[in-house]
Design a protein around this motif. Sequence first.
Motif, PDB file in Angstrom:
ATOM      1  N   VAL A 274       0.821  -1.216   0.000  1.00 51.54           N
ATOM      2  CA  VAL A 274       0.000   0.000   0.000  1.00 51.54           C
ATOM      3  C   VAL A 274       0.858   1.271   0.000  1.00 51.54           C
ATOM      4  O   VAL A 274       0.649   2.170  -0.799  1.00 51.54           O
ATOM      5  CB  VAL A 274      -0.937   0.019   1.233  1.00 51.54           C
ATOM      6  N   ILE A 275       1.834   1.351   0.923  1.00 51.99           N
ATOM      7  CA  ILE A 275       2.616   2.592   1.030  1.00 51.99           C
ATOM      8  C   ILE A 275       4.106   2.350   0.739  1.00 51.99           C
ATOM      9  O   ILE A 275       4.576   1.222   0.743  1.00 51.99           O
ATOM     10  CB  ILE A 275       2.461   3.246   2.428  1.00 51.99           C
ATOM     11  N   VAL A 276       4.803   3.467   0.506  1.00 49.99           N
ATOM     12  CA  VAL A 276       6.244   3.409   0.240  1.00 49.99           C
ATOM     13  C   VAL A 276       6.984   3.260   1.572  1.00 49.99           C
ATOM     14  O   VAL A 276       6.751   4.034   2.504  1.00 49.99           O
ATOM     15  CB  VAL A 276       6.704   4.696  -0.477  1.00 49.99           C
ATOM     16  N   THR A 277       7.858   2.262   1.659  1.00 54.18           N
ATOM     17  CA  THR A 277       8.614   2.026   2.896  1.00 54.18           C
ATOM     18  C   THR A 277      10.069   2.465   2.686  1.00 54.18           C
ATOM     19  O   THR A 277      10.514   2.638   1.545  1.00 54.18           O
ATOM     20  CB  THR A 277       8.590   0.529   3.267  1.00 54.18           C
ATOM     21  N   PRO A 278      10.833   2.611   3.782  1.00 52.94           N
ATOM     22  CA  PRO A 278      12.249   2.988   3.630  1.00 52.94           C
ATOM     23  C   PRO A 278      13.022   2.011   2.747  1.00 52.94           C
ATOM     24  O   PRO A 278      13.841   2.417   1.923  1.00 52.94           O
ATOM     25  CB  PRO A 278      12.778   2.967   5.068  1.00 52.94           C
ATOM     26  N   ASP A 279      12.753   0.705   2.882  1.00 53.33           N
ATOM     27  CA  ASP A 279      13.467  -0.290   2.068  1.00 53.33           C
ATOM     28  C   ASP A 279      13.142  -0.147   0.582  1.00 53.33           C
ATOM     29  O   ASP A 279      13.980  -0.400  -0.273  1.00 53.33           O
ATOM     30  CB  ASP A 279      13.127  -1.715   2.533  1.00 53.33           C
ATOM     31  N   MET A 280      11.925   0.269   0.302  1.00 53.67           N
ATOM     32  CA  MET A 280      11.534   0.464  -1.099  1.00 53.67           C
ATOM     33  C   MET A 280      12.172   1.743  -1.651  1.00 53.67           C
ATOM     34  O   MET A 280      12.700   1.764  -2.763  1.00 53.67           O
ATOM     35  CB  MET A 280      10.002   0.548  -1.206  1.00 53.67           C
ATOM     36  N   HIS A 281      12.144   2.815  -0.862  1.00 57.75           N
ATOM     37  CA  HIS A 281      12.645   4.091  -1.383  1.00 57.75           C
ATOM     38  C   HIS A 281      14.174   4.144  -1.438  1.00 57.75           C
ATOM     39  O   HIS A 281      14.738   4.862  -2.272  1.00 57.75           O
ATOM     40  CB  HIS A 281      12.102   5.267  -0.560  1.00 57.75           C
ATOM     41  N   ARG A 282      14.851   3.356  -0.577  1.00 59.74           N
ATOM     42  CA  ARG A 282      16.325   3.353  -0.594  1.00 59.74           C
ATOM     43  C   ARG A 282      16.859   2.954  -1.971  1.00 59.74           C
ATOM     44  O   ARG A 282      17.887   3.462  -2.423  1.00 59.74           O
ATOM     45  CB  ARG A 282      16.878   2.428   0.489  1.00 59.74           C
ATOM     46  N   VAL A 283      16.131   2.062  -2.648  1.00 61.54           N
ATOM     47  CA  VAL A 283      16.518   1.631  -4.003  1.00 61.54           C
ATOM     48  C   VAL A 283      16.640   2.851  -4.926  1.00 61.54           C
ATOM     49  O   VAL A 283      17.536   2.930  -5.772  1.00 61.54           O
ATOM     50  CB  VAL A 283      15.473   0.633  -4.575  1.00 61.54           C
ATOM     51  N   HIS A 284      15.753   3.824  -4.730  1.00 70.12           N
ATOM     52  CA  HIS A 284      15.724   5.040  -5.559  1.00 70.12           C
ATOM     53  C   HIS A 284      16.990   5.887  -5.371  1.00 70.12           C
ATOM     54  O   HIS A 284      17.310   6.730  -6.206  1.00 70.12           O
ATOM     55  CB  HIS A 284      14.475   5.855  -5.195  1.00 70.12           C
ATOM     56  N   HIS A 285      17.716   5.659  -4.275  1.00 72.19           N
ATOM     57  CA  HIS A 285      18.939   6.434  -4.017  1.00 72.19           C
ATOM     58  C   HIS A 285      20.202   5.641  -4.339  1.00 72.19           C
ATOM     59  O   HIS A 285      21.309   6.060  -3.999  1.00 72.19           O
ATOM     60  CB  HIS A 285      18.953   6.946  -2.569  1.00 72.19           C
TER      61      HIS A 285
ATOM     62  N   VAL B 108      10.865  -1.209  -8.692  1.00 73.68           N
ATOM     63  CA  VAL B 108      11.991  -2.150  -8.576  1.00 73.68           C
ATOM     64  C   VAL B 108      11.955  -2.682  -7.148  1.00 73.68           C
ATOM     65  O   VAL B 108      11.981  -1.912  -6.181  1.00 73.68           O
ATOM     66  CB  VAL B 108      13.344  -1.463  -8.884  1.00 73.68           C
ATOM     67  N   ASP B 109      11.889  -3.978  -7.026  1.00 73.75           N
ATOM     68  CA  ASP B 109      11.673  -4.595  -5.718  1.00 73.75           C
ATOM     69  C   ASP B 109      12.851  -4.425  -4.767  1.00 73.75           C
ATOM     70  O   ASP B 109      12.696  -4.100  -3.596  1.00 73.75           O
ATOM     71  CB  ASP B 109      11.369  -6.083  -5.919  1.00 73.75           C
ATOM     72  N   HIS B 110      14.065  -4.663  -5.272  1.00 74.51           N
ATOM     73  CA  HIS B 110      15.243  -4.501  -4.409  1.00 74.51           C
ATOM     74  C   HIS B 110      16.475  -4.213  -5.253  1.00 74.51           C
ATOM     75  O   HIS B 110      16.490  -4.472  -6.456  1.00 74.51           O
ATOM     76  CB  HIS B 110      15.464  -5.746  -3.541  1.00 74.51           C
ATOM     77  N   THR B 111      17.494  -3.705  -4.593  1.00 71.44           N
ATOM     78  CA  THR B 111      18.713  -3.342  -5.320  1.00 71.44           C
ATOM     79  C   THR B 111      19.483  -4.595  -5.748  1.00 71.44           C
ATOM     80  O   THR B 111      19.373  -5.645  -5.114  1.00 71.44           O
ATOM     81  CB  THR B 111      19.589  -2.415  -4.447  1.00 71.44           C
ATOM     82  N   LYS B 112      20.259  -4.445  -6.852  1.00 66.27           N
ATOM     83  CA  LYS B 112      21.033  -5.560  -7.392  1.00 66.27           C
ATOM     84  C   LYS B 112      22.135  -5.973  -6.429  1.00 66.27           C
ATOM     85  O   LYS B 112      22.510  -7.134  -6.373  1.00 66.27           O
ATOM     86  CB  LYS B 112      21.674  -5.118  -8.711  1.00 66.27           C
TER      87      LYS B 112
END
Length: 268
Positions: free
Chosen positions: A195-206, A232-236
Amino acid sequence: MDHQAGLLRLGIFAAILAVMALWEAIAPYRPATAVRRPMRWLTNFGLLLLGAGLTRFTVGAAMIASAVLAQQQGWGLINLVGLSGWHGGFLGGLIAIVALDCAIYWQHRLTHIVPLFWRFHRVHHCDTEFDVSTAIRFHPFEILASALYKSFFVIALGADPWAVVIYESMLSGFALFNHGNVHLPGGFDRLLRRVIVTPDMHRVHHSILMNETNSNYGNILSVWDRLFVSYVDHTKTNDHDMQIGLEEFRDKRSQSLWGVLWLPFRQP
Ligand SMILES: [Zn+2]
């Protein structure tokens, strides 16, 4: 209303900032490695003060004024539909908040696509660490442009002034939350990010990897990234050791307050 709304927003902002800073201090997710925290915080909080000062003396009241004007003139989608009664007001407010969140998703995506906008938005991305202070690291001109962009949507929607106040509080509150250097237990994070954006999800954006930087643009609801195919679910690499920031702006010159203010106007 302006005064009450301003106090309410400031109170919510300060409370969430304090909770997140405390959470990071007690249980930081990534270790504070090469963080020159005093310098970073000076830059990030300096930008917050400059941005707040600039908007206060220019377009600070634009969003509320737009909402009041739309209400008086009967402008905007929600006013045209004519929702009445308390449940109509509630539904109208909810529609305004969800639609504004979608508009901000596209604003964010455009700042990555349009080269001129990216020049300003890269101030946010050149932070080499990721914590609650990253949430307030925006060039004052980007904050100003964003206020005008949102005002346009407030009029187009005919958003209620109080819905705008609630939305603005949510926008900054969620930004503080999803930039936190914190980690939610895996299962809970999975559930929440439906439902919402979490820190683990948004960290990928950085992430320093550009295809990951150009993903997960959402602020409140995670649905927009899934709907517009930017999720993107998680960082490579891995969440703990991933490199944060931009490849071309890691030097000291790009990290000082003066350096980031000048950043949009120089070549890498
Ligand atoms: Zn971004």
